[in-house]
Design a protein around this motif. Sequence first.
Motif, PDB file in Angstrom:
ATOM      1  N   ALA A 149      12.257  -1.283  -3.268  1.00 12.98           N
ATOM      2  CA  ALA A 149      12.118  -2.537  -4.012  1.00 12.98           C
ATOM      3  C   ALA A 149      11.324  -3.562  -3.206  1.00 12.98           C
ATOM      4  CB  ALA A 149      13.492  -3.093  -4.364  1.00 12.98           C
ATOM      5  N   ALA A 150      11.569  -3.600  -1.893  1.00 13.02           N
ATOM      6  CA  ALA A 150      10.849  -4.536  -1.024  1.00 13.02           C
ATOM      7  C   ALA A 150       9.356  -4.222  -1.011  1.00 13.02           C
ATOM      8  CB  ALA A 150      11.415  -4.467   0.396  1.00 13.02           C
ATOM      9  N   MET A 151       9.013  -2.940  -1.013  1.00 14.62           N
ATOM     10  CA  MET A 151       7.599  -2.570  -1.046  1.00 14.62           C
ATOM     11  C   MET A 151       6.966  -2.956  -2.380  1.00 14.62           C
ATOM     12  SD  MET A 151       5.660   1.068  -0.413  1.00 14.62           S
ATOM     13  CE  MET A 151       5.389   0.721   1.325  1.00 14.62           C
ATOM     14  N   MET A 152       7.678  -2.743  -3.486  1.00 13.41           N
ATOM     15  CA  MET A 152       7.146  -3.118  -4.799  1.00 13.41           C
ATOM     16  C   MET A 152       6.888  -4.618  -4.879  1.00 13.41           C
ATOM     17  SD  MET A 152       9.408  -0.672  -7.328  1.00 13.41           S
ATOM     18  CE  MET A 152       8.431  -1.022  -8.786  1.00 13.41           C
ATOM     19  N   GLY A 154       6.287  -6.491  -2.319  1.00 12.58           N
ATOM     20  CA  GLY A 154       5.152  -6.719  -1.439  1.00 12.58           C
ATOM     21  C   GLY A 154       3.832  -6.445  -2.127  1.00 12.58           C
ATOM     22  N   ILE A 155       3.745  -5.344  -2.863  1.00 13.28           N
ATOM     23  CA  ILE A 155       2.526  -5.002  -3.595  1.00 13.28           C
ATOM     24  C   ILE A 155       2.216  -6.069  -4.632  1.00 13.28           C
ATOM     25  CG2 ILE A 155       1.529  -3.347  -5.236  1.00 13.28           C
ATOM     26  CD1 ILE A 155       3.113  -1.161  -3.716  1.00 13.28           C
ATOM     27  N   LEU A 156       3.240  -6.530  -5.322  1.00 16.65           N
ATOM     28  CA  LEU A 156       3.079  -7.555  -6.353  1.00 16.65           C
ATOM     29  C   LEU A 156       2.601  -8.877  -5.755  1.00 16.65           C
ATOM     30  CD1 LEU A 156       3.445  -8.598  -9.245  1.00 16.65           C
ATOM     31  CD2 LEU A 156       5.884  -8.883  -8.753  1.00 16.65           C
ATOM     32  N   VAL A 157       3.241  -9.311  -4.677  1.00 18.31           N
ATOM     33  CA  VAL A 157       2.902 -10.598  -4.067  1.00 18.31           C
ATOM     34  C   VAL A 157       1.535 -10.560  -3.402  1.00 18.31           C
ATOM     35  CG1 VAL A 157       3.548 -12.196  -2.222  1.00 18.31           C
ATOM     36  CG2 VAL A 157       5.292 -11.324  -3.768  1.00 18.31           C
ATOM     37  N   LEU A 158       1.237  -9.467  -2.689  1.00 15.15           N
ATOM     38  CA  LEU A 158      -0.046  -9.367  -1.996  1.00 15.15           C
ATOM     39  C   LEU A 158      -1.216  -9.361  -2.975  1.00 15.15           C
ATOM     40  CD1 LEU A 158       0.856  -6.749   0.759  1.00 15.15           C
ATOM     41  CD2 LEU A 158       0.351  -9.165   1.110  1.00 15.15           C
ATOM     42  N   ASP A 159      -0.976  -8.853  -4.176  1.00 12.47           N
ATOM     43  CA  ASP A 159      -2.035  -8.878  -5.182  1.00 12.47           C
ATOM     44  C   ASP A 159      -2.160 -10.257  -5.830  1.00 12.47           C
ATOM     45  OD1 ASP A 159      -3.885  -7.038  -6.960  1.00 12.47           O
ATOM     46  OD2 ASP A 159      -2.813  -8.361  -8.337  1.00 12.47           O
ATOM     47  N   ALA A 160      -1.034 -10.961  -5.940  1.00 14.40           N
ATOM     48  CA  ALA A 160      -1.039 -12.260  -6.626  1.00 14.40           C
ATOM     49  C   ALA A 160      -1.600 -13.381  -5.758  1.00 14.40           C
ATOM     50  CB  ALA A 160       0.376 -12.614  -7.069  1.00 14.40           C
ATOM     51  N   VAL A 161      -1.418 -13.257  -4.435  1.00 13.30           N
ATOM     52  CA  VAL A 161      -1.842 -14.315  -3.512  1.00 13.30           C
ATOM     53  C   VAL A 161      -3.165 -13.918  -2.864  1.00 13.30           C
ATOM     54  CG1 VAL A 161      -1.197 -15.651  -1.467  1.00 13.30           C
ATOM     55  CG2 VAL A 161       0.560 -14.938  -3.101  1.00 13.30           C
ATOM     56  N   GLU A 162      -4.072 -14.849  -2.752  1.00 16.83           N
ATOM     57  CA  GLU A 162      -5.428 -14.550  -2.282  1.00 16.83           C
ATOM     58  C   GLU A 162      -5.445 -14.028  -0.847  1.00 16.83           C
ATOM     59  OE1 GLU A 162      -8.271 -17.595  -2.856  1.00 16.83           O
ATOM     60  OE2 GLU A 162      -7.958 -17.736  -5.016  1.00 16.83           O
ATOM     61  N   LYS A 163      -4.685 -14.671   0.059  1.00 13.05           N
ATOM     62  CA  LYS A 163      -4.712 -14.285   1.462  1.00 13.05           C
ATOM     63  C   LYS A 163      -3.461 -13.482   1.822  1.00 13.05           C
ATOM     64  CE  LYS A 163      -7.544 -18.180   3.014  1.00 13.05           C
ATOM     65  NZ  LYS A 163      -7.646 -19.344   3.942  1.00 13.05           N
ATOM     66  N   THR A 164      -3.665 -12.404   2.610  1.00 10.38           N
ATOM     67  CA  THR A 164      -2.560 -11.530   2.988  1.00 10.38           C
ATOM     68  C   THR A 164      -1.472 -12.296   3.740  1.00 10.38           C
ATOM     69  OG1 THR A 164      -4.060  -9.633   3.120  1.00 10.38           O
ATOM     70  CG2 THR A 164      -1.944  -9.436   4.246  1.00 10.38           C
ATOM     71  N   ALA A 165      -1.874 -13.173   4.659  1.00  7.97           N
ATOM     72  CA  ALA A 165      -0.894 -13.937   5.439  1.00  7.97           C
ATOM     73  C   ALA A 165      -0.037 -14.808   4.525  1.00  7.97           C
ATOM     74  CB  ALA A 165      -1.604 -14.800   6.476  1.00  7.97           C
ATOM     75  N   ALA A 166      -0.659 -15.425   3.537  1.00 10.50           N
ATOM     76  CA  ALA A 166       0.090 -16.262   2.585  1.00 10.50           C
ATOM     77  C   ALA A 166       1.033 -15.403   1.753  1.00 10.50           C
ATOM     78  CB  ALA A 166      -0.870 -17.018   1.683  1.00 10.50           C
ATOM     79  N   GLY A 167       0.589 -14.204   1.382  1.00 12.10           N
ATOM     80  CA  GLY A 167       1.445 -13.286   0.623  1.00 12.10           C
ATOM     81  C   GLY A 167       2.675 -12.884   1.414  1.00 12.10           C
ATOM     82  N   ILE A 168       2.513 -12.673   2.716  1.00 13.57           N
ATOM     83  CA  ILE A 168       3.646 -12.318   3.573  1.00 13.57           C
ATOM     84  C   ILE A 168       4.653 -13.466   3.636  1.00 13.57           C
ATOM     85  CG2 ILE A 168       4.311 -11.831   5.966  1.00 13.57           C
ATOM     86  CD1 ILE A 168       1.674 -10.256   6.207  1.00 13.57           C
ATOM     87  N   VAL A 169       4.137 -14.691   3.731  1.00 14.41           N
ATOM     88  CA  VAL A 169       5.014 -15.865   3.756  1.00 14.41           C
ATOM     89  C   VAL A 169       5.809 -15.969   2.451  1.00 14.41           C
ATOM     90  CG1 VAL A 169       5.084 -18.398   3.790  1.00 14.41           C
ATOM     91  CG2 VAL A 169       3.585 -17.158   5.373  1.00 14.41           C
ATOM     92  N   VAL A 240      13.854  -4.919 -11.586  1.00 13.81           N
ATOM     93  CA  VAL A 240      13.339  -6.290 -11.722  1.00 13.81           C
ATOM     94  C   VAL A 240      11.871  -6.362 -11.342  1.00 13.81           C
ATOM     95  CG1 VAL A 240      13.489  -8.638 -10.789  1.00 13.81           C
ATOM     96  CG2 VAL A 240      15.568  -7.411 -11.421  1.00 13.81           C
ATOM     97  N   PHE A 241      11.506  -5.754 -10.212  1.00 12.96           N
ATOM     98  CA  PHE A 241      10.126  -5.851  -9.737  1.00 12.96           C
ATOM     99  C   PHE A 241       9.184  -4.959 -10.539  1.00 12.96           C
ATOM    100  CE2 PHE A 241      12.374  -6.845  -5.551  1.00 12.96           C
ATOM    101  CZ  PHE A 241      12.405  -8.192  -5.848  1.00 12.96           C
ATOM    102  N   THR A 242       9.725  -3.897 -11.137  1.00 14.21           N
ATOM    103  CA  THR A 242       8.900  -3.089 -12.045  1.00 14.21           C
ATOM    104  C   THR A 242       8.512  -3.914 -13.265  1.00 14.21           C
ATOM    105  OG1 THR A 242       9.910  -0.992 -11.352  1.00 14.21           O
ATOM    106  CG2 THR A 242       8.854  -1.034 -13.507  1.00 14.21           C
ATOM    107  N   ALA A 243       9.495  -4.578 -13.863  1.00 13.91           N
ATOM    108  CA  ALA A 243       9.218  -5.418 -15.035  1.00 13.91           C
ATOM    109  C   ALA A 243       8.264  -6.559 -14.685  1.00 13.91           C
ATOM    110  CB  ALA A 243      10.527  -5.977 -15.591  1.00 13.91           C
ATOM    111  N   ALA A 244       8.518  -7.222 -13.543  1.00 10.17           N
ATOM    112  CA  ALA A 244       7.664  -8.338 -13.134  1.00 10.17           C
ATOM    113  C   ALA A 244       6.249  -7.861 -12.844  1.00 10.17           C
ATOM    114  CB  ALA A 244       8.254  -9.017 -11.898  1.00 10.17           C
ATOM    115  N   GLY A 245       6.123  -6.713 -12.187  1.00  7.66           N
ATOM    116  CA  GLY A 245       4.799  -6.185 -11.852  1.00  7.66           C
ATOM    117  C   GLY A 245       4.009  -5.778 -13.083  1.00  7.66           C
ATOM    118  N   ILE A 246       4.666  -5.140 -14.033  1.00  9.11           N
ATOM    119  CA  ILE A 246       3.985  -4.723 -15.265  1.00  9.11           C
ATOM    120  C   ILE A 246       3.483  -5.939 -16.028  1.00  9.11           C
ATOM    121  CG2 ILE A 246       4.376  -3.701 -17.544  1.00  9.11           C
ATOM    122  CD1 ILE A 246       6.154  -1.627 -16.165  1.00  9.11           C
TER     123      ILE A 246
END
Length: 254
Positions: A149-152, A154-169, A240-246
């Motif tokens: 779930a944490a990886m999902m 992560g994939i969702l946030v890293l795609d949504a946020v322009e910079k990787t560092a900001a996505g990690i935050v 939850v993250f599957t639904a949010a990601g889709i």
Amino acid sequence: MLNYMKSEGYRILHSRGMYLFIGITAAAVFFLNWLLSCQGQIPYATAHFSLGMLVGSPMLYCYMALLAAGIMFGEDRKNGMMKNAVVYGITGPVIFMGKCMVGIFAAACSLIVIMTAYVGSARLFLPMEEMELRAVLLEIPAMSLIAGAAMMLGILVLDAVEKTAAGIVVWFFLVIGIPRGLLYLSHVLQSELLKEAALLFPENFLAEEVRVTLGGYAILWDTPQGMMKCLVSGAAGILVFTAAGILAFRKKEL
């Protein structure tokens, strides 16, 4: 989806990132156990201490899942991978699910190699008892769905946020900041209902129910009820993250 997963798998297989991740991590835990074995007769020169660092910090599985997601998919936005896939007729939800499945499989393969080096070197260099081996081997399935779930996320946030560092935050805020904030607020307000809600998050219930000392382990997943709690929490996160990601990737497609 199968063709997209094959292409992502091929890309990851032929990139250096995950190989470096596996090699550096496996070498680090191997060196750590060797170093502990060179310390002589001190309380910390044992497999109990070495493996206890992981057993006592189960959220490390989630942090490593985020790191693996960043290595595999962190540059996708910058490289325009989403746009290229959509041009070839692949839908947004298929892209998200394909990334998740490939990423989780690659992370699981990485975990096998790293844990073999970790547990194997601990057994080779340090005195080990059955209790320590059981604790760390049961921790893997207990944390598997939570880390997935944490990886999902992560994939969702890293795609949504322009910079990787900001996505990690953002990821840390969602996984660590919000649960801790709710738990703190429950103490301030003395609200049992809010506390129960806060303890639904892995960050909180793992901190409350996992204890490692030089005298022994008190671990959540050593009982059927505790193991089930971990699995249910992870499964809920995946749903939850599957639904949010889709939903998020469908909007990107539009």
